[in-house]
Design a protein around this motif. Structure first.
Motif, short mmCIF file in Angstrom:
data_model
loop_
_atom_site.label_atom_id
_atom_site.label_comp_id
_atom_site.label_asym_id
_atom_site.label_seq_id
_atom_site.Cartn_x
_atom_site.Cartn_y
_atom_site.Cartn_z
N UNK A 41 29.57 22.46 12.10
CA UNK A 41 29.87 23.85 12.43
C UNK A 41 29.01 24.34 13.59
N UNK A 42 27.74 23.98 13.58
CA UNK A 42 26.85 24.39 14.66
C UNK A 42 27.31 23.81 16.00
N UNK A 43 27.68 22.53 15.99
CA UNK A 43 28.16 21.91 17.22
C UNK A 43 29.42 22.61 17.73
N UNK A 44 30.26 23.08 16.80
CA UNK A 44 31.51 23.75 17.16
C UNK A 44 31.28 25.21 17.59
N UNK A 45 30.04 25.68 17.56
CA UNK A 45 29.74 27.01 18.06
C UNK A 45 29.74 28.12 17.04
N UNK A 46 29.71 27.77 15.76
CA UNK A 46 29.71 28.78 14.71
C UNK A 46 28.29 29.03 14.20
N UNK A 47 28.11 30.17 13.56
CA UNK A 47 26.82 30.52 12.99
C UNK A 47 26.84 30.17 11.51
N UNK A 48 25.86 29.41 11.09
CA UNK A 48 25.86 28.81 9.76
C UNK A 48 24.78 29.44 8.90
N UNK A 49 25.18 29.87 7.70
CA UNK A 49 24.28 30.43 6.70
C UNK A 49 24.34 29.57 5.44
N UNK A 50 23.24 28.91 5.13
CA UNK A 50 23.15 28.12 3.90
C UNK A 50 22.59 29.03 2.81
N UNK A 51 23.35 29.23 1.75
CA UNK A 51 22.90 30.10 0.67
C UNK A 51 22.04 29.27 -0.29
N UNK A 52 20.74 29.46 -0.20
CA UNK A 52 19.80 28.61 -0.92
C UNK A 52 19.91 28.74 -2.43
N UNK A 53 20.46 29.85 -2.91
CA UNK A 53 20.68 30.00 -4.35
C UNK A 53 22.05 29.47 -4.76
N UNK A 54 22.71 28.72 -3.86
CA UNK A 54 24.03 28.19 -4.17
C UNK A 54 24.25 26.77 -3.71
N UNK A 55 23.16 26.03 -3.41
CA UNK A 55 23.29 24.63 -3.02
C UNK A 55 22.29 23.79 -3.81
N UNK A 56 22.66 22.52 -4.04
CA UNK A 56 21.75 21.63 -4.77
C UNK A 56 22.12 20.19 -4.49
N UNK A 57 21.34 19.29 -5.07
CA UNK A 57 21.54 17.85 -4.97
C UNK A 57 21.19 17.21 -6.31
N UNK A 58 21.52 15.95 -6.46
CA UNK A 58 21.16 15.25 -7.69
C UNK A 58 19.64 15.16 -7.81
N UNK A 59 18.98 14.83 -6.71
CA UNK A 59 17.53 14.79 -6.67
C UNK A 59 17.04 16.11 -6.08
N UNK A 60 16.37 16.92 -6.86
CA UNK A 60 15.99 18.26 -6.42
C UNK A 60 15.08 18.22 -5.19
N UNK A 61 14.32 17.13 -5.01
CA UNK A 61 13.42 17.04 -3.87
C UNK A 61 14.17 16.90 -2.55
N UNK A 62 15.42 16.46 -2.61
CA UNK A 62 16.23 16.36 -1.39
C UNK A 62 16.55 17.75 -0.81
N UNK A 63 16.60 18.75 -1.68
CA UNK A 63 17.10 20.06 -1.27
C UNK A 63 16.20 20.70 -0.22
N UNK A 64 14.91 20.78 -0.49
CA UNK A 64 14.01 21.44 0.44
C UNK A 64 13.94 20.70 1.77
N UNK A 65 14.01 19.38 1.73
CA UNK A 65 14.00 18.61 2.97
C UNK A 65 15.25 18.91 3.79
N UNK A 66 16.40 18.97 3.12
CA UNK A 66 17.65 19.28 3.82
C UNK A 66 17.61 20.68 4.42
N UNK A 67 17.11 21.65 3.66
CA UNK A 67 17.06 23.03 4.16
C UNK A 67 16.12 23.15 5.35
N UNK A 68 15.00 22.44 5.31
CA UNK A 68 14.08 22.45 6.46
C UNK A 68 14.76 21.85 7.69
N UNK A 69 15.47 20.76 7.49
CA UNK A 69 16.17 20.13 8.62
C UNK A 69 17.20 21.08 9.21
#
Length: 207
Positions: free
Chosen positions: A126-154
């Protein structure tokens, strides 16, 4: 002289619901909290008349979108602009990316799973396509919870905004004079306990 129309902070918002499927229920960290936030978001999306884009990942093997969300998607009716199955990890596939909504830049809110795979690849596309992206941190997760914060930082570093569902919804309105204000406030108030549970479950170590 008539009062001016309320100023919208977002001009072309949209909601992405990514792969919230039955087979993931036992494996995703705080999966039920992702559902709670998505439920609130879909209820508010109806009041705000926001377009909703939904995907599943390999539905024949991993199941349909969870039963808790099905009535809300049905009630949204024509607001659901795509409900498609995919094998690609990103949601930015032709049935979504070719929609007329994206002819101009959109402010997209993303919820779903997994943070470090489908959410990340969708956001980057979406970012490459020129859109503004909002990740809702209270609405995303992963199987391994430690992956989440790393993904959000990235994703922050890539240019996405990491925020919360309530913050994003109020930005959609931008003004208490917005005609949907009362309806959205009602949704937010009715979901107070769910919001608290989602924030504590998914962001507990950070709040």
């Amino acid at each position: 002289m008539a009062a001016p129309s309320p100023e919208r902070r977002f001009k072309n918002p949209a909601v992405f619901v990514c792969d919230i499927q039955e087979k993931f229920r036992p494996t995703i960290h705080e999966f039920d909290k992702v559902i709670l936030t998505t439920r609130k978001l879909l209820l508010a999306a109806q009041s705000l008349s926001l377009p909703v884009f939904v995907t599943t990942q390999n539905r024949s093997r991993l199941g349909d979108t969870v039963a808790e969300l099905q009535p809300l998607l049905a009630a949204a009716g024509p607001l659901v602009k795509a409900d498609v199955d995919k094998t690609r990890f990103s949601m930015w596939i032709p049935p979504v990316s070719s929609h007329l909504h994206f002819c101009s830049p959109s402010e997209v809110a993303i919820v779903g799973i997994e943070s470090h795979i489908c959410i990340t690849q969708t956001a980057l596309d979406l970012l490459v396509a020129g859109h503004r992206v909002n990740i809702l941190a209270d609405g995303v997760s992963s199987a391994n919870r430690h992956e989440v914060s790393i993904a959000l930082d990235r994703l922050r570093q890539a240019g996405a905004v990491v925020t919360t569902s309530e913050s994003w919804l109020y930005e959609c309105m931008g003004d208490a004079a917005a005609p949907e204000f009362r309806d959205v406030v009602r949704v937010v108030k009715e979901a107070v306990a769910d919001t608290r549970a989602a924030l504590q479950g998914l962001l507990g170590s950070k709040i």
